[in-house]
Design a protein around this motif. Structure first.
Motif, mmCIF file in Angstrom:
data_model
loop_
_atom_site.group_PDB
_atom_site.id
_atom_site.type_symbol
_atom_site.label_atom_id
_atom_site.label_comp_id
_atom_site.label_asym_id
_atom_site.label_seq_id
_atom_site.Cartn_x
_atom_site.Cartn_y
_atom_site.Cartn_z
ATOM 1 N N GLY A 26 2.461 3.388 -18.864
ATOM 2 C CA GLY A 26 3.127 3.349 -20.159
ATOM 3 C C GLY A 26 2.451 2.433 -21.150
ATOM 4 N N ILE A 27 2.646 2.726 -22.425
ATOM 5 C CA ILE A 27 2.127 1.885 -23.508
ATOM 6 C C ILE A 27 3.199 1.812 -24.587
ATOM 7 N N TRP A 28 3.416 0.637 -25.126
ATOM 8 C CA TRP A 28 4.443 0.438 -26.153
ATOM 9 C C TRP A 28 3.823 0.596 -27.530
ATOM 10 N N CYS A 29 4.438 1.465 -28.354
ATOM 11 C CA CYS A 29 3.911 1.741 -29.694
ATOM 12 C C CYS A 29 5.040 1.752 -30.710
ATOM 13 N N CYS A 30 4.701 1.570 -31.976
ATOM 14 C CA CYS A 30 5.657 1.826 -33.041
ATOM 15 C C CYS A 30 5.891 3.333 -33.108
ATOM 16 N N LYS A 31 6.939 3.735 -33.801
ATOM 17 C CA LYS A 31 7.297 5.161 -33.853
ATOM 18 C C LYS A 31 6.155 5.997 -34.419
ATOM 19 N N TYR A 32 5.499 5.490 -35.462
ATOM 20 C CA TYR A 32 4.422 6.255 -36.098
ATOM 21 C C TYR A 32 3.278 6.509 -35.117
ATOM 22 N N HIS A 33 2.776 5.449 -34.479
ATOM 23 C CA HIS A 33 1.640 5.616 -33.579
ATOM 24 C C HIS A 33 2.053 6.278 -32.270
ATOM 25 N N GLY A 34 3.312 6.132 -31.874
ATOM 26 C CA GLY A 34 3.795 6.839 -30.695
ATOM 27 C C GLY A 34 3.721 8.349 -30.881
ATOM 28 N N ASP A 35 4.014 8.802 -32.089
ATOM 29 C CA ASP A 35 3.884 10.231 -32.392
ATOM 30 C C ASP A 35 2.413 10.627 -32.546
ATOM 31 N N LEU A 36 1.640 9.759 -33.198
ATOM 32 C CA LEU A 36 0.249 10.093 -33.517
ATOM 33 C C LEU A 36 -0.589 10.322 -32.262
ATOM 34 N N ILE A 37 -0.426 9.488 -31.240
ATOM 35 C CA ILE A 37 -1.301 9.593 -30.069
ATOM 36 C C ILE A 37 -1.097 10.884 -29.291
ATOM 37 N N ASP A 38 0.023 11.585 -29.545
ATOM 38 C CA ASP A 38 0.292 12.830 -28.828
ATOM 39 C C ASP A 38 -0.021 14.079 -29.645
ATOM 40 N N LYS A 39 -0.481 13.906 -30.885
ATOM 41 C CA LYS A 39 -0.843 15.068 -31.698
ATOM 42 C C LYS A 39 -2.083 15.757 -31.127
ATOM 43 N N GLU A 40 -2.205 17.052 -31.385
ATOM 44 C CA GLU A 40 -3.362 17.831 -30.923
ATOM 45 C C GLU A 40 -3.563 17.680 -29.414
ATOM 46 N N SER A 41 -2.454 17.669 -28.685
ATOM 47 C CA SER A 41 -2.481 17.529 -27.220
ATOM 48 C C SER A 41 -3.134 16.229 -26.761
ATOM 49 N N GLY A 42 -3.152 15.247 -27.647
ATOM 50 C CA GLY A 42 -3.695 13.941 -27.285
ATOM 51 C C GLY A 42 -5.199 13.882 -27.224
ATOM 52 N N LYS A 43 -5.898 14.900 -27.732
ATOM 53 C CA LYS A 43 -7.360 14.960 -27.571
ATOM 54 C C LYS A 43 -8.082 13.849 -28.325
ATOM 55 N N ASP A 44 -7.466 13.339 -29.406
ATOM 56 C CA ASP A 44 -8.105 12.262 -30.164
ATOM 57 C C ASP A 44 -7.822 10.882 -29.580
ATOM 58 N N PHE A 45 -6.963 10.826 -28.577
ATOM 59 C CA PHE A 45 -6.574 9.551 -27.977
ATOM 60 C C PHE A 45 -6.580 9.685 -26.454
ATOM 61 N N PRO A 46 -7.774 9.694 -25.859
ATOM 62 C CA PRO A 46 -7.885 9.870 -24.405
ATOM 63 C C PRO A 46 -7.242 8.714 -23.647
ATOM 64 N N ALA A 47 -6.941 8.973 -22.384
ATOM 65 C CA ALA A 47 -6.238 8.000 -21.555
ATOM 66 C C ALA A 47 -6.983 6.673 -21.463
ATOM 67 N N ASP A 48 -8.314 6.714 -21.357
ATOM 68 C CA ASP A 48 -9.086 5.475 -21.234
ATOM 69 C C ASP A 48 -8.911 4.589 -22.463
#
Length: 426
Positions: free
Chosen positions: A79-101
């Motif tokens: 898990g990772i703690w995020c604000c609402k904005y970035h919590g939504d952002l990291i999952d856009k486009e199936s998360g391809k712009d924000f890899p797990a690493d």
């Protein structure tokens, strides 16, 4: 009818633990959004943060599940703690712009920052977000690269790729800014004036949520700056290690000891310590330095070799694992020399990243690598604790890239899965 896939939600208490470990702040680098605060009612509070899965709660969710079991998926570790904005952002486009690493690295940085504020325990963790040119007279389009944990950089000639990497490298080593020095133009009144080259590197550390380092070259002078503060010497919280083939051109007055001290940017004591560790990543073997000798036909015995200044010529010798004899560095092939230098630079980076944020840039030092050697390099860097940028040799384009809707992307080979492509175009 397609059966809905079951989600693996966090265990009870995980969200609260993630909030606490992040100090109640968003883990997205440079984000200053509060995630909790007072409500309009008296004596109550509101929460604007969210506990996010790194590997997805559903098999077909953002970033997939990475082969992890339900115990891991539902744990604090995932898990990772995020604000609402970035919590939504990291999952856009199936998360391809924000890899797990990336997310694991951001989580570690956020938690280390909280620990530092609690009990002043230092940490070398950090994140380099981007490198860009702000002013560059000879480029019509100013290049910028946004970095992932592992970034493959590709651009044809005249896209500003090398100048961008050298600008970043000049944060620590001013010699990489020399290509921009001594450039002049003529103003509207016919006066000769120096050209201004300005580049910027944005990063975060445990001590600083957001930092922007400017590198400016004007005429003969190099200035580094942080906001409104300019300074002559490199900042102490970031190290850029730049691996360039240009550094490996031998100077006439150098012996092997001088050569490696210059190429690696270390003193004699540190070089000998690196040699004691040996080569362990790209090319396996043992290293030693000793006075060089050559066979004298007349005397029938070995004689020491001396440099032009009369000092003994110190030679590096290398012994491959499972072989008996040491081989002088000068007798290695060009490919073997490049691998050995790269190996020692990786070892240096491993040591430095224990102390401060480190980014490792491989430009044309790997330019002669075939696909097999390039794959081996990428796999080695995946095991390191620093961010990496690797410039892709142009003749590997067909082996590494493919077309997708008119856009170049990385192929689906296993060794490329954790890497992200940054294209520079004119």
């Amino acid at each position: 009818m397609v059966k809905e896939q079951k989600r693996i939600d966090f265990k009870y208490g995980v969200s609260k633990t993630l909030f606490d470990r992040a100090g109640g702040r968003c883990s997205f680098p440079r984000c200053k959004n509060p995630t909790s605060g007072p409500s309009r009612s008296k004596n109550t509070s509101i929460n604007m943060g969210v506990a996010c899965h790194i590997y997805s709660a559903a098999k077909n969710g953002p970033r997939g599940q990475g082969g992890k079991d339900a115990t891991f998926i539902s744990s604090v570790e995932n898990g990772i703690w995020c604000c609402k904005y970035h919590g939504d952002l990291i999952d856009k486009e199936s998360g391809k712009d924000f890899p797990a690493d990336n997310l694991f690295a951001w989580k570690a940085l956020a938690e280390a920052r909280t620990r530092k504020q609690m009990d002043d325990i230092p940490s070398a963790l950090g994140w380099v977000e981007s490198i860009e040119h702000i002013a560059f007279p000879t480029l019509s389009k100013l290049p910028k690269i946004n970095l992932s944990r592992y970034t493959i950089l590709y651009g044809r000639n005249c896209t500003g790729k090398t100048s961008l990497l050298e600008a970043a490298a000049s944060i620590n080593q001013s010699r990489y800014a020399e290509r921009f020095q001594g450039t002049y133009t003529t103003d509207t009144e016919g006066n000769r004036v120096p050209c201004r080259f300005i580049s910027k590197v944005i990063y975060s550390t445990v001590d600083t949520i957001s930092k922007e380092i400017f590198i400016e070259v004007c005429g003969e002078y190099l200035i580094r700056g942080d906001g409104n503060i300019s300074f002559l010497f490199p900042p102490g919280d970031i190290e850029v290690i730049y691996c360039s083939d240009k550094d490996c051109r031998r100077k006439e007055t150098e012996d092997d000891m001088d050569f490696f001290m210059r190429v690696l940017g270390v003193d004699k004591c540190t070089l000998l310590s690196l040699a004691k560790i040996g080569a362990r990543t790209i090319i396996g073997g043992e290293i030693k330095f000793s006075p060089a000798e050559e066979w004298n036909e007349e005397d029938g015995e070995n004689q020491k070799i001396y440099r032009p200044d009369g000092e003994e010529y110190i030679e590096m010798q290398f012994r491959f694992f499972k072989r008996d004899n040491y081989i002088p560095f000068g007798c290695l092939s060009s490919s073997e020399k490049g691998k050995l230098i790269l190996d020692l630079l990786i070892t240096k980076a491993k040591e430095i990243c224990k102390q401060k944020l480190t980014i490792f840039i491989v430009e044309d030092l790997a330019i002669r690598f075939d696909k097999g050697n390039f794959e081996a390099l990428l796999n080695v860097l995946l095991e390191c604790d620093f961010q990496s940028i690797v410039s892709m040799p142009p003749w590997l384009e067909d082996d590494i890239l493919e077309e997708n809707g008119g856009e170049k992307i990385l192929k689906k080979d296993d060794f490329l899965k954790k890497w992200r492509l940054q294209l520079l175009q004119i």
